[in-house]
Structures are given as C-alpha cells and as structure tokens.
Design a protein around this motif. Structure first.
Motif, PDB file in Angstrom:
ATOM      1  N   SER A  97      11.029  10.618   3.132  1.00  0.00           N
ATOM      2  CA  SER A  97       9.946  11.144   2.286  1.00  0.00           C
ATOM      3  C   SER A  97       9.257  10.019   1.519  1.00  0.00           C
ATOM      4  N   LYS A  98      10.025   9.014   1.054  1.00  0.00           N
ATOM      5  CA  LYS A  98       9.417   7.882   0.343  1.00  0.00           C
ATOM      6  C   LYS A  98       8.489   7.092   1.260  1.00  0.00           C
ATOM      7  N   GLU A  99       8.959   6.879   2.506  1.00  0.00           N
ATOM      8  CA  GLU A  99       8.120   6.156   3.469  1.00  0.00           C
ATOM      9  C   GLU A  99       6.832   6.924   3.751  1.00  0.00           C
TER      10      GLU A  99
ATOM     11  N   ARG B 254       2.952   5.671   3.103  1.00  0.00           N
ATOM     12  CA  ARG B 254       1.899   5.710   4.119  1.00  0.00           C
ATOM     13  C   ARG B 254       0.662   6.436   3.615  1.00  0.00           C
ATOM     14  N   LYS B 255       0.900   7.562   2.948  1.00  0.00           N
ATOM     15  CA  LYS B 255      -0.229   8.324   2.400  1.00  0.00           C
ATOM     16  C   LYS B 255      -1.016   7.510   1.386  1.00  0.00           C
ATOM     17  N   ASN B 256      -0.316   6.839   0.492  1.00  0.00           N
ATOM     18  CA  ASN B 256      -0.987   6.014  -0.525  1.00  0.00           C
ATOM     19  C   ASN B 256      -1.799   4.894   0.110  1.00  0.00           C
TER      20      ASN B 256
ATOM     21  N   GLU C 281      -5.867   4.303  -0.219  1.00  0.00           N
ATOM     22  CA  GLU C 281      -6.436   3.028  -0.673  1.00  0.00           C
ATOM     23  C   GLU C 281      -7.463   2.492   0.326  1.00  0.00           C
ATOM     24  N   LYS C 282      -7.150   2.644   1.625  1.00  0.00           N
ATOM     25  CA  LYS C 282      -8.099   2.198   2.655  1.00  0.00           C
ATOM     26  C   LYS C 282      -9.406   2.989   2.569  1.00  0.00           C
ATOM     27  N   GLU C 283      -9.284   4.319   2.378  1.00  0.00           N
ATOM     28  CA  GLU C 283     -10.485   5.156   2.272  1.00  0.00           C
ATOM     29  C   GLU C 283     -11.340   4.763   1.069  1.00  0.00           C
ATOM     30  N   GLN C 284     -10.676   4.521  -0.070  1.00  0.00           N
ATOM     31  CA  GLN C 284     -11.417   4.108  -1.271  1.00  0.00           C
ATOM     32  C   GLN C 284     -12.121   2.773  -1.068  1.00  0.00           C
ATOM     33  N   ALA C 285     -11.451   1.839  -0.396  1.00  0.00           N
ATOM     34  CA  ALA C 285     -12.073   0.536  -0.121  1.00  0.00           C
ATOM     35  C   ALA C 285     -13.288   0.685   0.787  1.00  0.00           C
ATOM     36  N   ASP C 286     -13.189   1.601   1.773  1.00  0.00           N
ATOM     37  CA  ASP C 286     -14.331   1.850   2.667  1.00  0.00           C
ATOM     38  C   ASP C 286     -15.506   2.436   1.907  1.00  0.00           C
TER      39      ASP C 286
END
Length: 417
Positions: free
Chosen positions: A156-158, A162-164, A168-173
């Motif tokens: 669940s932590k992994e 991955r979700k985070n 972050e990638k979406e926000q950077a885009d």
C-alpha cells in the motif's frame, strides 16, 4: 334331634371370589397403578436425557480453559484462510453455510496430544474439557498472518508513492503548459503593437500594463518599478500648505442600541498634492457602543486624546471656506460635521459619470476606482481617513482638466439660457 350350626370362616367371607364384578374392579385398579408407574418412570427418564443432552456454554471465568480459547482462535484463523483461498462466488455461499452447518477441517486430537483423523465438529457442541489444541501450531499460524499483513502494508505504501509521483508529474505538465501559453500571449501582443513614437504611459492608460511593457521593450526603455501606495497618491517634494482644492474624509463610531447611530471620531484633510494638512480625533459626545475598529481603525485610546467637537467643526469650516472640496460620498462627511458647502465647489468621485461608465457601476466604491484607474489597492485592512482622502484627490487630479471643463461648459449654457 338338635341342629348343628356350621361356623363360616372369616377368610371365606373376605375373599370376593364368588362375585365377578369385584374381580373386574380389582383388575382395573392394578392396570391403572402399572400405567401410572410406567408414565412416571418415562417422564423421569426424559428429563434426565434432556439434562444430559443440554451442554450450556460456560459462564464463570474458571470454566474457560486455555484449550477452549485456543480452539476459538483456531476456528477464526481457519475460516479466514479458507475464505481467502476460495473465489468470490464460493466465499459468499461459504459465509452463509458456515453459520448453519458444522465446521469442517478441524483435526480430532486424542488425550496424548497426537493428531487424528479430521472430523466434523459443531461449534455449539464443543466441550472445553474434551478438546485440546497444541500451542505450537497456533504460534506458527500467527507469525504467518503477521507477515502477510506487513507485506500488504508495504504494498500500500508503494502504491501511494506511485500515486504521488503521478500527481507531481501532472502538476509539472500543467505549469509547463501555462508558461507556454503566457509566452505565446506575449508574442501575440508584440505582433499586435506596431505603432511607434507613443508614450508607454498613454498606452498603459488606454490598453493596459501588459501592452505598455511590450512598447517599452521595443523602444528600449526599462520597465517602471512598482510604486508603493504612498508614492502613487502623494507627490514628493510638493507644496505642503493649503491649495485651491482640498480632499476630506471622516471616520465614524457607533452609538445607541447596537451601535446603529454614528458620530464623528476623526477628520482628515489633504491638499491637491496629497499632503496632509489637518488630522484630528474627536471626543465622543455620547457613549460609544461600537468602535467599528475593523473598518474605522478607531480605538478607545484614540478618542481619549481627541478634541471637542465644536472646536474641530469650526477649524474644518475655516479650511473649506471658498475652496473646492473633493471626496468620495462627501455628503456623508458634511452631514456628520453638521456643515454645508456650495454644490458648485463639490467634486464627488462616486458621482462622476465617466468613472461610473469606466467601472460599470452605479455607485462605485473607492477601492474599486483605485484598483481600476490607479492600479493601487487601498482599504485592504483597517481604513485610514488620510489615505482615503489622498485616493479621492488623486482620482480628481487624474481627470481634473476634463472635469473642470465640463463644469464650466454647463455653467455657460445656464447663463446663455
């Protein structure tokens, strides 16, 4: 001859053999006695059997043996492990049948602790004294379940990591796209602005600050640094005395029930260049019930240092005499001071029609006018009467020539008529 009397024996008279009716009665009584005895015996046997069959669950804490507790834990673990191994359709039926039917798959254990054949055991019929489970098997099963739970937590932590990372990638885009759109807009503006030899200040007033920036770039002029509110509203190294036009603003406090009525608390007057020429607090003539500090900025200590109302009123009247009075909704300030002023010499920024049209509001606030016309934010927190008077004067001086020309033209028309 003498008659001989024969004595009858008592036994012969007591035995009722001669009467058949008496025999029948005796036979019936015997039958009834036998039947009654048999019934009593049968009922007693039934009660004993039911008592033997009933095995009530233990109530006292002493009756709960260690074997009973371990058996319950084993049953729970077996049920959960068996449900996990089955598919979804089978787990549903298993959950429903396990409540009614016997639980299968529990090893029968002999008195010596050896494992025997598997047999069905009913949960309600289990005797705590007869059943015993080895503790070693329970410990091994517990450790296995603990390992599974820790593995699940790690997964669940992994998954969260991955979700985070995806977010972050979406926000950077999104940020990258915004930068590209802003650059494209700037290029578009540069292409649209083609005229030369025009003052960037005039472009800023007509089109906006972005167009003025582009014009300054083309002309090779550096962008103007952002000025503070005081630098915009007050002219440095200017005359600090009385001028033909003055701007006034007053602050009020509440009196009466719930502070609904207003009385004067502070008066501020500035000259044509925004320099303060008069600023005084006024002692209240009534008990203040609401200081309205969030709007007025007045506190009890300010009014203690104030002057009498009549003296302040006279000083203000002397300053305003024969001068142009500028203000925002200035009729409220004159009303609270109990003063009059000629309408020809009043310049109210709230009632000026060109301001209303530009802002698209019938009764524009001073804050809105300053944001739209002066590009300055005022009244962000507690109000200041000096700053409000300076803002009204700056708005007046921005369109002073046009405003005065319109008034002169109206007065000439009236004279001709």
């Amino acid at each position: 001859m003498t008659k001989i009397k024969i004595k009858e024996s008592k036994a012969s008279t007591s035995i009722p053999t001669a009467n058949p009716e008496n025999l029948k009665k005796q036979h019936r009584k015997k039958k009834r006695k036998i039947l009654w005895k048999n019934k009593v015996k049968h009922v007693g046997k039934k009660k004993e059997d039911t008592k033997a069959m009933r095995v009530l669950p233990p109530k006292a804490p002493q009756e709960f043996s260690s074997n009973w507790k371990t058996l319950q834990e084993l049953l729970k673990q077996k049920a959960t492990s068996f449900d996990k191994s089955l598919p979804v359709t089978q787990t549903y039926s298993k959950n429903h049948t396990s409540k009614k039917e016997n639980v299968k798959g529990i090893p029968a254990i002999s008195g010596g602790g050896k494992m025997g054949k598997f047999k069905s055991v009913n949960k309600m019929d289990c005797d705590p004294a007869q059943t015993s489970v080895p503790l070693a098997t329970l410990k091994s099963e517990r450790t296995a379940t603990d390992k599974n739970s820790t593995e699940g937590k790690g997964n669940s932590k992994e998954h969260k990591k991955r979700k985070n990372s995806d977010i972050e990638k979406e926000q950077a885009d999104i940020k990258h796209k915004r930068r590209k759109s802003e650059e494209h807009m700037e290029q578009h503006l540069e292409a649209d602005i083609w005229f030369d030899d025009v003052d960037p200040d005039d472009i800023e007033a007509a089109i906006g600050p972005e167009a003025a920036k582009v014009a300054r770039r083309k002309m090779g002029i550096e962008d103007k640094p952002q000025l503070s509110v005081e630098q915009v509203l007050v002219k440095e190294k200017a005359f600090a005395g009385l001028t033909k036009a003055v701007a006034m603003d007053c602050e009020m406090v509440g009196v009466g029930p719930q502070g609904e009525d207003s009385i004067l608390a502070r008066v501020s007057i500035v000259n044509q260049f925004g320099k303060c020429i008069y600023d005084k607090h006024v002692k209240p003539t009534e008990k203040v019930t609401d200081y309205r500090t969030a709007v007025s900025g007045i506190r009890p200590k300010d009014l203690k240092k104030g002057e009498e109302f009549k003296s302040v009123q006279k000083e203000v009247a002397d300053i305003l005499k024969g001068r142009i009075l500028v203000g925002h909704a200035v009729h409220n300030d004159l009303k609270i001071l109990f003063l009059d002023h000629p309408k020809k010499k009043i310049r109210d920024t709230q009632r000026y029609k060109p301001f209303r049209k530009e802002v698209k509001s019938g009764r524009p606030s001073l804050k809105l006018l300053c944001e739209k016309l002066l590009n300055v934010k005022v009244q962000t927190s507690e109000h200041c009467s000096i700053q409000d008077a300076q803002a009204a004067m700056r708005l007046y001086t921005l369109v002073k020539k046009q405003w005065e020309a319109n008034i002169n033209a109206k007065s000439k028309r009236k004279c001709v008529a």
